[in-house]
Design a protein around this motif. Structure first.
Motif, PDB file in Angstrom:
ATOM      1  N   UNK A 152       0.901  -1.087   0.067  1.00  0.00           N
ATOM      2  CA  UNK A 152      -0.038  -0.105   0.021  1.00  0.00           C
ATOM      3  C   UNK A 152       0.969   1.173  -0.072  1.00  0.00           C
ATOM      4  N   UNK A 153       0.364   2.138  -0.356  1.00  0.00           N
ATOM      5  CA  UNK A 153       1.023   3.660  -0.252  1.00  0.00           C
ATOM      6  C   UNK A 153       0.230   4.547   0.468  1.00  0.00           C
ATOM      7  N   UNK A 154       0.631   5.758   1.210  1.00  0.00           N
ATOM      8  CA  UNK A 154      -0.184   6.679   1.855  1.00  0.00           C
ATOM      9  C   UNK A 154      -0.992   7.418   0.923  1.00  0.00           C
ATOM     10  N   UNK A 155      -2.100   7.658   1.403  1.00  0.00           N
ATOM     11  CA  UNK A 155      -3.430   8.294   0.566  1.00  0.00           C
ATOM     12  C   UNK A 155      -4.166   9.242   1.500  1.00  0.00           C
ATOM     13  N   UNK A 156      -4.139  10.450   1.164  1.00  0.00           N
ATOM     14  CA  UNK A 156      -5.003  11.204   1.969  1.00  0.00           C
ATOM     15  C   UNK A 156      -5.911  12.174   1.320  1.00  0.00           C
ATOM     16  N   UNK A 157      -6.620  11.457   0.210  1.00  0.00           N
ATOM     17  CA  UNK A 157      -7.740  12.101  -0.682  1.00  0.00           C
ATOM     18  C   UNK A 157      -9.014  11.972   0.197  1.00  0.00           C
ATOM     19  N   UNK A 158      -9.077  10.989   0.975  1.00  0.00           N
ATOM     20  CA  UNK A 158     -10.410  11.055   1.842  1.00  0.00           C
ATOM     21  C   UNK A 158     -10.173  10.594   3.049  1.00  0.00           C
ATOM     22  N   UNK A 159     -10.986  10.761   3.941  1.00  0.00           N
ATOM     23  CA  UNK A 159     -10.733  10.334   5.409  1.00  0.00           C
ATOM     24  C   UNK A 159     -10.663   8.844   5.453  1.00  0.00           C
ATOM     25  N   UNK A 160     -11.253   8.183   4.681  1.00  0.00           N
ATOM     26  CA  UNK A 160     -11.521   6.749   4.593  1.00  0.00           C
ATOM     27  C   UNK A 160     -10.036   6.043   4.041  1.00  0.00           C
ATOM     28  N   UNK A 161      -9.451   6.799   3.131  1.00  0.00           N
ATOM     29  CA  UNK A 161      -7.972   6.671   2.833  1.00  0.00           C
ATOM     30  C   UNK A 161      -6.996   6.675   4.039  1.00  0.00           C
ATOM     31  N   UNK A 162      -7.232   7.940   4.620  1.00  0.00           N
ATOM     32  CA  UNK A 162      -6.274   8.264   5.815  1.00  0.00           C
ATOM     33  C   UNK A 162      -6.418   7.064   6.707  1.00  0.00           C
ATOM     34  N   UNK A 163      -7.678   6.414   6.831  1.00  0.00           N
ATOM     35  CA  UNK A 163      -7.658   5.735   7.988  1.00  0.00           C
ATOM     36  C   UNK A 163      -7.205   4.032   7.782  1.00  0.00           C
TER      37      UNK A 163
END
Length: 347
Positions: free
Chosen positions: A191-202
């Motif tokens: 995986x890679x870090x993704x902050x496009x949505x709160x769901x992705x951040x979690x």
């Protein structure tokens, strides 16, 4: 002064009993030891980081030097370096007393966020929003509230809405490591870090951030739904960042730490979930920091043992339990003032 406080805490322990209060709403010898480790760690850190400045005795431009009663002042241990060592040593000894007693009973984060009555309880989540915190062995002291006596709080209302328009900063959210124990900017397997949505951040976050960071669509309440208590929101909305009242998500991030999913506890100004004052986990953290300051070696004595115990309780698995995974993947140039590494990975 700090030495007198340590002595007072030692004296206080002689007047306390472990069996005095099974509810742990009163002070105990373990709390006194934990407090002693906190005071000693603070004092040792203060002397260490301000050595040579006006903020410590005999430092450059120290105001105390102008006082007659400070003439020829000498540290009780001889010099400031010996005094620093004294306080860090006292911190490790006091912290170890508590850590050894509770390291095996730290409340476990299952990594699950209940969303219905049928879902199993996550004791780590429930610990922070419980009406009776005495059932959690690592809660050493907590404050009990009582609706009937008018001893109340508004924790649940804050959790239900937007944390009183305070929320979390982006820097704090990004300060958590990922589920593999590595910082967000590191290379991750699968995986890679993704902050496009709160769901992705979690999604691939530190197990503690995963359960506490709110995400649109989640259930905020599902227990006692027939209750007439009015200050609750059944389903978490999208963050309202443009509002100017207490329901505004000013940063876009909000936490549900302290939540209960129980509508009956969501009355405005009449909540009665408990409030934690001391947890045993702090003893392990205090030991880690003080011992490292003494040895500059994370492999010394019980540092890795305690660090791993904290991570295990936090819900990390496999290699992520080992803090060296984080250390080896950390780039201090990318930390941007988040804080010392030990705070970053143990929060």
């Amino acid at each position: 002064m700090a030495r007198f406080i340590l002595a007072d805490l030692d004296s206080a322990k002689t007047y306390m009993s472990d069996k005095f209060d099974s509810k742990r709403n009163r002070l105990s010898p373990d709390v006194a030891s934990l407090m002693k480790s906190r005071v000693a760690l603070f004092e040792g850190s203060w002397l260490n980081y301000f050595k040579g400045t006006a903020f410590v005795p005999n430092g450059t431009n120290w105001p105390g030097a102008t006082k007659d009663y400070n003439a020829n002042y000498k540290y009780p241990s001889g010099d400031i370096d010996a005094e620093i060592k004294y306080f860090f040593t006292e911190a490790t000894k006091s912290a170890e007393l508590v850590a050894e007693k509770y390291k095996g009973v730290l409340t476990q984060n299952t990594g699950l966020l209940p969303q219905s009555e049928a879902d199993p309880d996550n004791p780590y989540f429930s610990m922070f929003g419980s009406v009776d915190m005495s059932v959690y062995p690592d809660v050493l002291l907590w404050r009990q509230y009582n609706e009937g006596l008018g001893i109340v709080n508004n924790i649940e209302v804050a959790v239900q809405f937007a944390n009183y328009a305070i929320g979390l900063t982006r820097g704090m959210v990004e300060g958590f490591v990922m589920k593999d124990g590595k910082p967000r900017y590191a290379s991750h397997d699968g995986f890679s870090y993704n902050d496009e949505t709160l769901s992705a951040v979690r999604k691939n976050a530190d197990p503690r951030l995963y359960i506490f960071l709110k995400e649109p669509g989640q259930k905020n309440i599902f227990k006692n739904m027939s209750s007439e208590k009015e200050h609750s929101v059944e389903n978490e909305p999208y963050p309202s960042i443009l509002l100017s009242n207490s329901n505004a998500y000013v940063t876009g991030y909000a936490i549900r730490k302290g939540g209960t999913f129980n509508k009956e506890l969501c009355s405005n100004g009449k909540g009665y979930v408990g409030s934690i004052t001391f947890r045993a986990t702090e003893a392990l953290l205090n030991y880690i920091e003080a011992k490292y300051q003494l040895t500059k070696d994370i492999s010394s004595d019980r540092i890795l043992e305690y660090w791993s115990a904290i991570r295990t309780a936090a819900g990390f698995m496999n290699e992520a339990i080992d803090p060296r995974v984080t250390i080896n993947a950390t780039d201090m140039e990318k930390e941007k003032g988040i804080g010392e590494l030990i705070l970053l990975v143990c929060y």
